[in-house]
Design a protein around this motif. Sequence first.
Motif, short mmCIF file in Angstrom:
data_model
loop_
_atom_site.label_atom_id
_atom_site.label_comp_id
_atom_site.label_asym_id
_atom_site.label_seq_id
_atom_site.Cartn_x
_atom_site.Cartn_y
_atom_site.Cartn_z
N THR A 197 -11.90 -63.19 -119.85
CA THR A 197 -12.43 -61.83 -119.80
C THR A 197 -11.64 -60.92 -118.88
O THR A 197 -11.81 -59.71 -118.91
CB THR A 197 -13.90 -61.84 -119.35
N GLY A 198 -10.81 -61.52 -118.04
CA GLY A 198 -10.04 -60.72 -117.08
C GLY A 198 -10.90 -60.16 -115.96
O GLY A 198 -10.52 -59.20 -115.29
N ASP A 199 -12.05 -60.78 -115.73
CA ASP A 199 -12.99 -60.27 -114.72
C ASP A 199 -12.71 -60.73 -113.30
O ASP A 199 -13.47 -60.43 -112.42
CB ASP A 199 -14.43 -60.66 -115.09
N GLY A 200 -11.69 -61.50 -113.09
CA GLY A 200 -11.39 -61.91 -111.72
C GLY A 200 -12.05 -63.20 -111.34
O GLY A 200 -12.07 -64.16 -112.10
N ASP A 239 -24.64 -60.27 -106.74
CA ASP A 239 -25.34 -59.75 -107.92
C ASP A 239 -24.40 -59.31 -109.02
O ASP A 239 -24.69 -59.49 -110.20
CB ASP A 239 -26.24 -58.57 -107.54
N ASP A 240 -23.25 -58.74 -108.65
CA ASP A 240 -22.34 -58.22 -109.68
C ASP A 240 -21.63 -59.33 -110.46
O ASP A 240 -21.00 -59.07 -111.47
CB ASP A 240 -21.32 -57.26 -109.09
N LEU A 241 -21.79 -60.57 -110.02
CA LEU A 241 -21.20 -61.69 -110.76
C LEU A 241 -22.10 -62.15 -111.90
O LEU A 241 -21.65 -62.77 -112.86
CB LEU A 241 -20.93 -62.86 -109.81
N TRP A 242 -23.38 -61.81 -111.82
CA TRP A 242 -24.32 -62.26 -112.84
C TRP A 242 -24.15 -61.46 -114.12
O TRP A 242 -24.34 -60.25 -114.14
CB TRP A 242 -25.75 -62.17 -112.34
N ASP A 243 -23.75 -62.14 -115.16
CA ASP A 243 -23.61 -61.56 -116.49
C ASP A 243 -23.95 -62.68 -117.47
O ASP A 243 -24.26 -63.80 -117.05
CB ASP A 243 -22.21 -60.96 -116.70
N PRO A 244 -23.92 -62.42 -118.77
CA PRO A 244 -24.32 -63.48 -119.72
C PRO A 244 -23.51 -64.77 -119.61
O PRO A 244 -24.06 -65.86 -119.78
CB PRO A 244 -24.13 -62.81 -121.09
#
Length: 160
Positions: free
Chosen positions: A154-157, A110-115
């Motif tokens: 984004t540097g989000d991994g 779930d935490d991977l879901w973003d725009p």
Amino acid sequence: MESLDKRIEFWIEQLENDKVFDKIMSQMEEQSPDLLAYFYLPQFEDLKEDEGSFLLFIGSILFASISNGGKETLPAVTLDQIQELEDRNWKLWEKLPGKSFDEKVNGLPDDLWDPGTDLIVTMIEHDAEMELNWPPAVQEILFVSLLSFYHAMTGDGSLE
């Protein structure tokens, strides 16, 4: 700051104009040449023309949305960074439950879901609905590659 959702909506429409698309590609190359170079790596040579065009188009939407049309400078990204993310993402993709693209996507944390993730999945599924008949392997290549590109900016991994 305008939300990434709003920026994505704006740039989807804007980048259908060839002049705007060319300008964003120039800005991407100027800001971080390796971002643009990523789409021309040998690993993408086997993609059909429409698949490669899709990869570049979605990459341009992500870049334009995150950089606000090139007005905001992104941290420098190297090919090594993108490829390292891609390697990790492939390993984790293989571990997701399910066999089909849709089953694996439904297994994403779930935490991977973003725009950005939503854009990538929605566009791949939309093109599948338009009967482009991309093989599941191509859908996976597009998803993992674009997600890695997005996370490098984004540097989000990664999928971790």
